[in-house]
Write an enzyme that holds these catalytic residues in place. Structure first.
Site, PDB file in Angstrom:
ATOM      1  N   HIS A  95      -1.381  24.722   2.551  1.00 33.42           N
ATOM      2  CA  HIS A  95      -2.622  24.233   1.928  1.00 33.42           C
ATOM      3  C   HIS A  95      -2.292  23.552   0.600  1.00 33.42           C
ATOM      4  CE1 HIS A  95      -6.543  24.194   0.011  1.00 33.42           C
ATOM      5  NE2 HIS A  95      -7.055  24.291   1.223  1.00 33.42           N
ATOM      6  N   GLU A 131      -6.378  17.238   4.784  1.00 39.01           N
ATOM      7  CA  GLU A 131      -7.258  17.549   3.663  1.00 39.01           C
ATOM      8  C   GLU A 131      -6.851  16.695   2.464  1.00 39.01           C
ATOM      9  OE1 GLU A 131      -8.996  21.829   4.202  1.00 39.01           O
ATOM     10  OE2 GLU A 131      -7.248  21.903   2.924  1.00 39.01           O
TER      11      GLU A 131
END
Ligand code: 13P
Length: 275
Positions: free
Chosen positions: A91, A163
């Site tokens: 992430h 993302e």
């Protein structure tokens, strides 16, 4: 559809309650797979709360060794024991705030796959990288580094989450910019770059089958227009996954689109729904 709770829900009872509400609301969902990623301390009890429901469990991270003297880390074995089916890896908050690099993310991806845990591999460029025309290069390089030695067969268990860092609702990641979700055009272009990279390195079948999901300020109001895009197969939701009230409408949008219940068309840049 994934709900990444980050470090936002700090009380066990609250985590269990939200999980229970989401699980109850998706009982009739049949075309969309949904997971939530609570804090590590809540995994076991949330896992118990949602057994026998359709809601799945994910870890937010894990170490690249199976076990050992690694203070503050969590093992793949613990995630599995808690009932996780997925683990979010790489992430942007891990990469950009905690300095995680592609080579360790790659080791984690391989370890997760070897244990039957599905990695949700996150990639994405910063605002500055995008402004400098480096979007394709940055994402391709993260893919190459994180998927090193992952075979086409192993890739069947991988989900990619695109993302864009600048779209993630996080002031620590984005101190100096106005945070906005990607427009459908920006998201579509980036997802095509990712799928083309997979096609080039793994072939057409892998490219067609791999789920590539979008994350970054996805909410009820923009979910449908993002999820409609051909190369977007789902969403990784942060802030809007912290309550059933916010998350379930997004899941419903995905379910409707997956079932083809919504008839829609593009009118220049606007998505129009037909009655
Ligand atoms: P937000 O939906 O809060 O922007 O977070 C996205 C994200 O980082 C999910 O992993």
């Amino acid at each position: 559809m994934g709900g990444n709770w980050k470090m936002q829900i700090t009380r066990l009872g609250e985590a269990e309650r939200i999980a229970e509400n989401i699980a109850a609301a998706i009982e009739n969902v049949s075309s969309v797979e949904v997971f939530i990623a609570p804090s590590f301390n809540a995994l076991n009890s949330v896992g118990l709360t949602i057994t026998k429901t359709k809601l799945k469990l994910a870890g937010q991270n894990m170490h690249y060794h199976e076990k050992g003297a690694f203070t503050g880390e969590i093992s793949v074995l613990s995630l599995i024991e808690a009932g996780c089916e997925y683990v979010i890896l790489g992430h942007s908050e891990r990469r950009r705030i905690f300095g995680e690099k592609d080579d360790t993310i790659n080791q984690k991806v391989l370890l997760a796959i070897n244990h039957g845990l599905k990695p949700v591999l996150c990639i994405g460029e910063t605002a500055e990288e995008r402004a400098n025309g480096r979007t394709a290069e940055v994402n391709q390089s993260q893919l190459a580094g994180s998927l090193r030695n992952v075979s086409a067969q192993q890739l069947q268990n991988v989900i990619i989450a695109y993302e864009p860092v600048w779209a993630i609702d996080n002031k620590f990641l984005n101190p100096n910019i106005e945070i906005k979700p990607a427009t459908p055009e920006q998201a579509s272009e980036a997802h095509m770059i990712v799928r083309d990279w997979i096609r080039k390195h793994y072939g057409q079948e892998s490219a067609a089958n791999i789920p590539i999901i979008y994350g970054g300020s996805m909410k009820e109001k923009n979910a449908t227009e993002l999820l409609t895009i051909e190369d977007i197969d789902g969403g990784l939701v942060g802030g809007a996954s912290l309550s059933a009230e916010a998350f379930v409408p997004i899941i419903r949008s995905a379910e409707k689109l997956a079932k083809g219940e919504d008839k829609f068309e593009w009118d220049s840049n606007t998505l129009r729904f037909n009655e």
